[in-house]
Scaffold this motif. Sequence first.
Motif, PDB file in Angstrom:
ATOM      1  N   TYR A 134      29.953  32.898  14.803  1.00  0.00           N
ATOM      2  CA  TYR A 134      30.699  33.215  13.595  1.00  0.00           C
ATOM      3  C   TYR A 134      31.731  34.306  13.780  1.00  0.00           C
ATOM      4  O   TYR A 134      31.744  35.034  14.763  1.00  0.00           O
ATOM      5  CB  TYR A 134      29.789  33.504  12.410  1.00  0.00           C
ATOM      6  CG  TYR A 134      28.728  34.551  12.614  1.00  0.00           C
ATOM      7  CD1 TYR A 134      27.409  34.186  12.787  1.00  0.00           C
ATOM      8  CD2 TYR A 134      29.054  35.907  12.594  1.00  0.00           C
ATOM      9  CE1 TYR A 134      26.412  35.148  12.943  1.00  0.00           C
ATOM     10  CE2 TYR A 134      28.075  36.862  12.747  1.00  0.00           C
ATOM     11  CZ  TYR A 134      26.747  36.482  12.925  1.00  0.00           C
ATOM     12  OH  TYR A 134      25.784  37.442  13.086  1.00  0.00           O
ATOM     13  N   LEU A 135      32.598  34.290  12.809  1.00  0.00           N
ATOM     14  CA  LEU A 135      33.709  35.220  12.766  1.00  0.00           C
ATOM     15  C   LEU A 135      33.536  35.995  11.469  1.00  0.00           C
ATOM     16  O   LEU A 135      33.367  35.398  10.409  1.00  0.00           O
ATOM     17  CB  LEU A 135      34.991  34.401  12.758  1.00  0.00           C
ATOM     18  CG  LEU A 135      36.341  35.073  12.692  1.00  0.00           C
ATOM     19  CD1 LEU A 135      37.352  34.194  13.411  1.00  0.00           C
ATOM     20  CD2 LEU A 135      36.794  35.217  11.251  1.00  0.00           C
ATOM     21  N   ASN A 136      33.524  37.297  11.567  1.00  0.00           N
ATOM     22  CA  ASN A 136      33.352  38.149  10.400  1.00  0.00           C
ATOM     23  C   ASN A 136      34.573  39.018  10.201  1.00  0.00           C
ATOM     24  O   ASN A 136      35.008  39.699  11.130  1.00  0.00           O
ATOM     25  CB  ASN A 136      32.164  39.093  10.620  1.00  0.00           C
ATOM     26  CG  ASN A 136      30.864  38.474  10.186  1.00  0.00           C
ATOM     27  OD1 ASN A 136      30.821  37.759   9.186  1.00  0.00           O
ATOM     28  ND2 ASN A 136      29.820  38.741  10.933  1.00  0.00           N
ATOM     29  N   SER A 137      35.116  38.992   8.998  1.00  0.00           N
ATOM     30  CA  SER A 137      36.208  39.908   8.689  1.00  0.00           C
ATOM     31  C   SER A 137      35.696  40.923   7.686  1.00  0.00           C
ATOM     32  O   SER A 137      35.206  40.563   6.623  1.00  0.00           O
ATOM     33  CB  SER A 137      37.380  39.118   8.114  1.00  0.00           C
ATOM     34  OG  SER A 137      38.283  40.005   7.529  1.00  0.00           O
ATOM     35  N   HIS A 138      35.781  42.199   8.056  1.00  0.00           N
ATOM     36  CA  HIS A 138      35.122  43.221   7.253  1.00  0.00           C
ATOM     37  C   HIS A 138      36.069  43.900   6.284  1.00  0.00           C
ATOM     38  O   HIS A 138      35.678  44.338   5.235  1.00  0.00           O
ATOM     39  CB  HIS A 138      34.533  44.299   8.155  1.00  0.00           C
ATOM     40  CG  HIS A 138      33.881  43.754   9.363  1.00  0.00           C
ATOM     41  ND1 HIS A 138      32.601  43.280   9.360  1.00  0.00           N
ATOM     42  CD2 HIS A 138      34.351  43.548  10.616  1.00  0.00           C
ATOM     43  CE1 HIS A 138      32.290  42.833  10.562  1.00  0.00           C
ATOM     44  NE2 HIS A 138      33.338  42.976  11.342  1.00  0.00           N
ATOM     45  N   VAL A 139      37.298  44.049   6.708  1.00  0.00           N
ATOM     46  CA  VAL A 139      38.210  44.874   5.929  1.00  0.00           C
ATOM     47  C   VAL A 139      39.297  44.003   5.309  1.00  0.00           C
ATOM     48  O   VAL A 139      39.611  42.945   5.825  1.00  0.00           O
ATOM     49  CB  VAL A 139      38.883  45.950   6.836  1.00  0.00           C
ATOM     50  CG1 VAL A 139      39.388  47.111   6.007  1.00  0.00           C
ATOM     51  CG2 VAL A 139      37.935  46.428   7.901  1.00  0.00           C
ATOM     52  N   SER A 140      39.862  44.489   4.227  1.00  0.00           N
ATOM     53  CA  SER A 140      40.990  43.823   3.569  1.00  0.00           C
ATOM     54  C   SER A 140      40.603  42.431   3.076  1.00  0.00           C
ATOM     55  O   SER A 140      40.162  42.265   1.952  1.00  0.00           O
ATOM     56  CB  SER A 140      42.185  43.762   4.518  1.00  0.00           C
ATOM     57  OG  SER A 140      43.212  43.037   3.936  1.00  0.00           O
ATOM     58  N   ILE A 141      40.759  41.419   3.905  1.00  0.00           N
ATOM     59  CA  ILE A 141      40.269  40.099   3.544  1.00  0.00           C
ATOM     60  C   ILE A 141      38.836  40.019   4.038  1.00  0.00           C
ATOM     61  O   ILE A 141      38.598  39.997   5.245  1.00  0.00           O
ATOM     62  CB  ILE A 141      41.106  38.978   4.214  1.00  0.00           C
ATOM     63  CG1 ILE A 141      42.574  39.119   3.861  1.00  0.00           C
ATOM     64  CG2 ILE A 141      40.590  37.615   3.805  1.00  0.00           C
ATOM     65  CD1 ILE A 141      43.467  38.092   4.542  1.00  0.00           C
ATOM     66  N   ARG A 142      37.866  40.024   3.149  1.00  0.00           N
ATOM     67  CA  ARG A 142      36.466  39.933   3.577  1.00  0.00           C
ATOM     68  C   ARG A 142      36.060  38.480   3.569  1.00  0.00           C
ATOM     69  O   ARG A 142      36.095  37.820   2.535  1.00  0.00           O
ATOM     70  CB  ARG A 142      35.572  40.718   2.622  1.00  0.00           C
ATOM     71  CG  ARG A 142      35.702  42.222   2.773  1.00  0.00           C
ATOM     72  CD  ARG A 142      34.878  42.918   1.720  1.00  0.00           C
ATOM     73  NE  ARG A 142      33.451  42.705   1.948  1.00  0.00           N
ATOM     74  CZ  ARG A 142      32.699  43.519   2.683  1.00  0.00           C
ATOM     75  NH1 ARG A 142      33.219  44.580   3.233  1.00  0.00           N
ATOM     76  NH2 ARG A 142      31.417  43.276   2.859  1.00  0.00           N
ATOM     77  N   TYR A 143      35.712  37.979   4.739  1.00  0.00           N
ATOM     78  CA  TYR A 143      35.182  36.618   4.769  1.00  0.00           C
ATOM     79  C   TYR A 143      34.392  36.404   6.041  1.00  0.00           C
ATOM     80  O   TYR A 143      34.539  37.153   7.012  1.00  0.00           O
ATOM     81  CB  TYR A 143      36.308  35.587   4.633  1.00  0.00           C
ATOM     82  CG  TYR A 143      37.047  35.284   5.926  1.00  0.00           C
ATOM     83  CD1 TYR A 143      38.046  36.115   6.404  1.00  0.00           C
ATOM     84  CD2 TYR A 143      36.724  34.133   6.666  1.00  0.00           C
ATOM     85  CE1 TYR A 143      38.710  35.825   7.585  1.00  0.00           C
ATOM     86  CE2 TYR A 143      37.389  33.840   7.848  1.00  0.00           C
ATOM     87  CZ  TYR A 143      38.377  34.688   8.294  1.00  0.00           C
ATOM     88  OH  TYR A 143      39.026  34.394   9.468  1.00  0.00           O
ATOM     89  N   SER A 144      33.534  35.395   6.018  1.00  0.00           N
ATOM     90  CA  SER A 144      32.796  34.987   7.200  1.00  0.00           C
ATOM     91  C   SER A 144      32.967  33.498   7.335  1.00  0.00           C
ATOM     92  O   SER A 144      32.977  32.784   6.343  1.00  0.00           O
ATOM     93  CB  SER A 144      31.307  35.297   7.055  1.00  0.00           C
ATOM     94  OG  SER A 144      31.092  36.660   7.245  1.00  0.00           O
ATOM     95  N   SER A 145      33.097  33.077   8.583  1.00  0.00           N
ATOM     96  CA  SER A 145      33.257  31.661   8.823  1.00  0.00           C
ATOM     97  C   SER A 145      32.638  31.385  10.171  1.00  0.00           C
ATOM     98  O   SER A 145      32.332  32.294  10.926  1.00  0.00           O
ATOM     99  CB  SER A 145      34.751  31.323   8.814  1.00  0.00           C
ATOM    100  OG  SER A 145      34.947  29.944   8.997  1.00  0.00           O
ATOM    101  N   GLY A 146      32.444  30.116  10.487  1.00  0.00           N
ATOM    102  CA  GLY A 146      31.860  29.819  11.779  1.00  0.00           C
ATOM    103  C   GLY A 146      31.485  28.363  11.871  1.00  0.00           C
ATOM    104  O   GLY A 146      31.861  27.572  11.014  1.00  0.00           O
TER     105      GLY A 146
END
Length: 286
Positions: A134-146
């Motif tokens: 998975y790919l986790n974005s923590h800041v600004s655009i928060r999303y997880s995908s995978g």
Amino acid sequence: MKVLESLILVAIFLYIAYTQLVKGQPRQDCQIRCGNVTIEYPFGISSGCYYPEDVSFNITCKEDKPYVIRGIEVKNFNHSGELRVLINQSSICYNEQGNKTDVTKPQYLDLMMDNLTFSDKNMFTAVGCDTFAYLNSHVSIRYSSGCMSVCNSLPEANGECSGRGCCQTPVPRGRYSFSVGAYSFNNHTSVYSFNPCSYAFLVETGAFNFDALEDLKNLRNFTKFPVILDWSIGSQTCEQVGNKSICGANSKCSHSSTRTGYICICNLGFEGNPYLSEVGCQGNSY
Ligand SMILES: *[C@@H]1O[C@H](CO)[C@@H](O)[C@H](O)[C@H]1NC(C)=O
Ligand SMILES: *[C@@H]1O[C@H](CO)[C@@H](O)[C@H](O)[C@H]1NC(C)=O
Ligand SMILES: *[C@@H]1O[C@H](CO)[C@@H](O)[C@H](O)[C@H]1NC(C)=O
Ligand SMILES: *[C@@H]1O[C@H](CO)[C@@H](O)[C@H](O)[C@H]1NC(C)=O
Ligand SMILES: *[C@@H]1O[C@H](CO)[C@@H](O)[C@H](O)[C@H]1NC(C)=O
Ligand SMILES: *[C@@H]1O[C@H](CO)[C@@H](O)[C@H](O)[C@H]1NC(C)=O
Ligand SMILES: *[C@@H]1O[C@H](CO)[C@@H](O)[C@H](O)[C@H]1NC(C)=O
Ligand SMILES: *[C@@H]1O[C@H](CO)[C@@H](O)[C@H](O)[C@H]1NC(C)=O
Ligand SMILES: *[C@@H]1O[C@H](CO)[C@@H](O)[C@H](O)[C@H]1NC(C)=O
């Protein structure tokens, strides 16, 4: 009289310096190659060589390899607002007994502070038969995908990443930071004979052709993959910058379709670097 003349000379000099600064032209003695890569304005190595209003265009050349901000390696430059960079994969490998043998730490990429943003021309990709990533974005655009991929035999080799042994999912365009990690459900014990590792990486859409036999074995030893970033000049539209744009002769300002700001494009029949005021876009020989 002498004083007046020198004052006029100084004034002329200052005017030239000012217009050069506004137009952001590079010095004449700028290093334009780094290893095999040609560096083109607005990017440049050292001050006076890149577009001065934006340090995101500052390139570091180290051991014949060019890097943009945060040590991201550059593969090639583009006049039309795209930058192809190289980003490491993340992987985890096991031995026959299911013990971890080799781990490359999750990749972390932070573009929060810079004027380079992720293009939507990239795919998050995972390779393996006992794999989730998975790919986790923590800041600004928060999303997880995978995505996940589980299989009990070698998929047929057809070059496609279609879900068996390899899965892909799109990633959004924009300014964010993310981490990418590869994991295993059952430490690859049941698939070890043909797939000892899980891999995860971001890659330019279409740039990865899945070779089931080789890639499930060792990813053909690829350690980094091309990824597209978007860039533009400033944060204003062409209308707002008007004739203060840095677009040179025989070129026109064009609204960036991926970000705020603008890019420059040579007029039809002209070629070259539209960001250079005089020598930029030159006529073809017809
Ligand atoms: C430049 O290209 C040549 C030929 O493709 C290659 O052998 C060499 O390793 C490259 N150099 C760098 C620094 O990438
Ligand atoms: C630009 O990059 C160089 C290294 O190549 C660095 O020394 C310099 O501080 C950078 N300039 C700015 C304004 O960040
Ligand atoms: C570079 O520019 C051309 C159009 O001029 C475009 O087709 C291509 O996809 C761009 N991107 C890269 C990374 O080279
Ligand atoms: C990418 O991998 C290489 C070795 O393959 C390593 O030297 C380098 O530090 C890695 N870069 C990052 C940003 O993790
Ligand atoms: C594998 O892991 C087990 C525990 O999970 C441990 O007892 C064993 O010594 C490990 N084998 C090797 C070769 O590291
Ligand atoms: C590997 O996974 C299996 C199934 O989840 C588990 O029983 C086994 O203990 C694991 N082995 C190691 C060395 O972690
Ligand atoms: C990958 O590396 C291994 C071990 O270094 C080597 O045996 C193998 O031939 C390499 N595979 C490719 C496709 O280069
Ligand atoms: C990003 O671009 C804006 C507009 O040109 C500029 O004001 C800002 O300083 C830039 N940021 C960086 C980190 O260069
Ligand atoms: C730029 O545009 C402004 C207003 O549109 C105009 O007054 C000025 O003369 C122009 N400057 C140049 C150098 O063309």
